[in-house]
Design a protein around this motif. Structure first.
Motif, PDB file in Angstrom:
ATOM      1  N   GLY A 167       0.485  -1.337  -0.215  1.00 31.02           N
ATOM      2  CA  GLY A 167      -0.034  -0.428   0.314  1.00 31.02           C
ATOM      3  C   GLY A 167       0.924   0.984  -0.048  1.00 31.02           C
ATOM      4  N   ARG A 168       2.488   1.651   0.206  1.00 31.37           N
ATOM      5  CA  ARG A 168       3.307   2.294   0.153  1.00 31.37           C
ATOM      6  C   ARG A 168       3.030   2.817  -1.061  1.00 31.37           C
ATOM      7  N   LEU A 169       3.507   4.172  -0.790  1.00 27.87           N
ATOM      8  CA  LEU A 169       4.224   4.594  -2.214  1.00 27.87           C
ATOM      9  C   LEU A 169       5.793   4.637  -3.442  1.00 27.87           C
ATOM     10  N   ARG A 170       5.381   4.305  -4.827  1.00 29.84           N
ATOM     11  CA  ARG A 170       6.923   5.058  -5.125  1.00 29.84           C
ATOM     12  C   ARG A 170       7.478   5.612  -6.127  1.00 29.84           C
ATOM     13  N   HIS A 171       7.931   6.907  -6.061  1.00 32.23           N
ATOM     14  CA  HIS A 171       7.320   8.016  -7.079  1.00 32.23           C
ATOM     15  C   HIS A 171       8.663   7.425  -7.927  1.00 32.23           C
ATOM     16  N   PRO A 172       7.791   8.280  -9.423  1.00 29.99           N
ATOM     17  CA  PRO A 172       8.576   8.250 -10.087  1.00 29.99           C
ATOM     18  C   PRO A 172      10.650   7.755 -10.423  1.00 29.99           C
ATOM     19  N   ALA A 173      11.179   7.053 -11.091  1.00 29.60           N
ATOM     20  CA  ALA A 173      12.404   7.762 -10.610  1.00 29.60           C
ATOM     21  C   ALA A 173      12.919   8.310 -12.680  1.00 29.60           C
ATOM     22  N   LEU A 174      13.914   9.333 -12.074  1.00 28.87           N
ATOM     23  CA  LEU A 174      14.996   9.687 -13.627  1.00 28.87           C
ATOM     24  C   LEU A 174      14.222  10.585 -14.090  1.00 28.87           C
ATOM     25  N   ARG A 175      13.316  11.412 -13.215  1.00 31.06           N
ATOM     26  CA  ARG A 175      11.649  12.213 -14.164  1.00 31.06           C
ATOM     27  C   ARG A 175      11.507  11.071 -14.775  1.00 31.06           C
ATOM     28  N   GLY A 176      11.145   9.534 -14.708  1.00 29.45           N
ATOM     29  CA  GLY A 176      10.383   9.013 -15.657  1.00 29.45           C
ATOM     30  C   GLY A 176      10.617   8.901 -17.747  1.00 29.45           C
ATOM     31  N   ALA A 177      12.464   9.561 -17.248  1.00 32.10           N
ATOM     32  CA  ALA A 177      12.046  10.352 -18.919  1.00 32.10           C
ATOM     33  C   ALA A 177      12.135   8.456 -19.861  1.00 32.10           C
ATOM     34  N   ALA A 178      12.133   7.567 -19.770  1.00 33.41           N
ATOM     35  CA  ALA A 178      12.728   6.437 -20.491  1.00 33.41           C
ATOM     36  C   ALA A 178      10.943   5.645 -20.357  1.00 33.41           C
ATOM     37  N   ASP A 179      10.085   6.254 -19.417  1.00 35.03           N
ATOM     38  CA  ASP A 179       9.733   5.319 -19.723  1.00 35.03           C
ATOM     39  C   ASP A 179       8.191   6.040 -20.487  1.00 35.03           C
ATOM     40  N   ARG A 180       7.321   5.593 -21.651  1.00 34.20           N
ATOM     41  CA  ARG A 180       6.773   5.793 -22.383  1.00 34.20           C
ATOM     42  C   ARG A 180       5.120   5.893 -21.825  1.00 34.20           C
ATOM     43  N   ASP A 181       4.587   4.905 -21.073  1.00 30.16           N
ATOM     44  CA  ASP A 181       3.857   4.835 -20.442  1.00 30.16           C
ATOM     45  C   ASP A 181       3.015   5.275 -19.358  1.00 30.16           C
ATOM     46  N   LEU A 182       4.139   6.194 -18.732  1.00 30.94           N
ATOM     47  CA  LEU A 182       4.163   6.892 -17.457  1.00 30.94           C
ATOM     48  C   LEU A 182       3.017   8.175 -17.748  1.00 30.94           C
TER      49      LEU A 182
END
Length: 389
Positions: A167-182
């Motif tokens: 149930g905890r949250l993890r925020h995006p890493a590396l500004r989400g630069a390589a995650d096309r679906d974020l």
């Protein structure tokens, strides 16, 4: 009257690590404060800093009424306070808050009377943490509906955070630069929650500086149909160039402030005219009186104030006194569901949380912050006892 002793508590509580200061005078008057770096990393450092500041600056028959003199001494002679970051400012905040509490209790007045007196009898609050216990995106709409049914007409959440199995949250890493679906996933989450709660509930989005400015702009333009009340920290708060770029490119109001410290930390932000709402955290920006000064600066720029609150129930009480006394108050951040989290520790005997009704936080007229520390429950969490004579 002079300061006689300091006690520092530090402990784990439902995924956060509160750091609480208890100051006592020779007349037995107790004041409370909190160093609000309870989330993320830094609580241990703030605890040690608080011990050092108390031993260095609060010893030698210090008059607790001389709040400005004490905090000025810390800023002038600790060296690191000038341009300092969250650790020193969090410790300074706890000291300043506790001194204000002592002064108000000594005068038998509520803390808000030291800030100019209250302007309202209760505070409208939005719910944060309503997603506690959700194990997947699919569970968010029902959790949002439950919070609305509990009386909250405003909800804040994190559209780019990943919900972990516990149930905890993890925020995006590396500004989400390589995650096309974020960005796509974030849009889908916003759409699902808006569909669940309907058009009359305010939605606030904490972006946690998780994306690049270009992706942030793309996301904010895509969610315009969902009428978002504000987007929080769309980029790193000290990157004024990026904030100005984003503010010129999106329609949603921008809120910033939990990672800015003291009046000096807000000055350039205010002059940039790139935000609509400021969010000083009274537990890391220098304290409740320092927060009042920041709110006055914001008022001169026509800005709303919504204090950032994410720590123990003591921070809820302190924040309520602050918001009761500022003209430009907007809405109060509130975590009504900490007790859903594993290992939650309630620090007060009389927390405001038990009296919140229909999304409204009551304003008490009891002396000081009007709350009592549950010292028996916290007896195993004493980090340090410091004699201050």
């Amino acid at each position: 009257m002079f300061l006689n002793s300091a006690r520092i508590y530090a402990f784990e509580s439902g995924g956060i690590r509160p750091v609480i200061l208890r100051l006592e005078t020779d007349e037995g008057i107790v004041g409370l404060g909190e160093a609000a770096v309870a989330y993320g990393v830094g609580a241990s450092a703030a605890t040690a800093m608080l011990k050092e500041l108390a031993a260095r600056f609060l010893t030698g028959r210090i008059d607790p009424f001389r709040i400005e003199a004490i905090t000025a001494s810390i800023r002038d002679f600790s060296f690191w306070a000038k341009g300092g970051g969250p650790i020193l400012n969090a410790a300074l905040s706890a000291i300043e808050q506790a001194l204000v509490d002592i002064k108000a209790r000594s005068l038998n007045v509520p803390a808000y009377d030291l800030l100019g007196g209250r302007l309202r009898d209760d505070l409208r609050a939005y719910a944060n943490g309503w997603y506690f216990g959700c194990a997947s995106d699919a569970e968010l709409p029902a959790a949002a509906e439950k919070a609305v049914a509990d009386g909250y007409d405003g909800l804040k959440f994190y559209p780019f955070a990943t919900i972990l199995p516990d149930g905890r949250l993890r925020h995006p890493a590396l500004r989400g630069a390589a995650d096309r679906d974020l960005v796509r996933r974030g849009i889908a989450r916003v759409a699902a929650v808006r569909d669940a709660v309907g058009p009359d509930v305010e939605l606030m989005l904490d972006l946690s500086a998780g994306l690049t400015p270009s992706d942030t702009i793309r996301f904010c333009r895509a969610i315009e149909p969902y009428e978002i009340a504000f987007v929080e920290e769309p980029t790193e708060p000290d990157d004024l160039g990026a904030l100005q770029l984003i503010s010129r490119s999106i329609s949603q109001p921008i809120a910033v402030g939990e990672r800015l410290y003291g009046r000096q930390g807000f000055r350039d932000l205010l002059e940039s005219r790139s935000v609509a709402i400021i969010q000083p955290d009274l537990g890391n920006t220098g304290g409740i009186w320092e927060g009042r000064k920041i709110a006055a600066m914001a008022e001169a720029y026509g800005l709303k104030v919504q204090p950032h609150i994410c720590a123990s129930s003591l921070s809820t009480a302190i924040g309520a006194h602050f918001s009761a006394a500022i003209p430009n108050f907007y809405v109060q951040e509130h975590f009504p569901y900490w007790d859903r989290t594993l290992g939650h520790v309630e620090v007060l005997k009389n927390p405001l949380e038990t009296r919140v009704a229909n999304g409204r936080i009551p304003i008490d007229d009891a002396p000081g912050y009007g709350v009592l520390l549950d010292e028996e429950r916290l007896s195993d969490f004493v980090f340090a006892e410091i004699g201050l004579r």
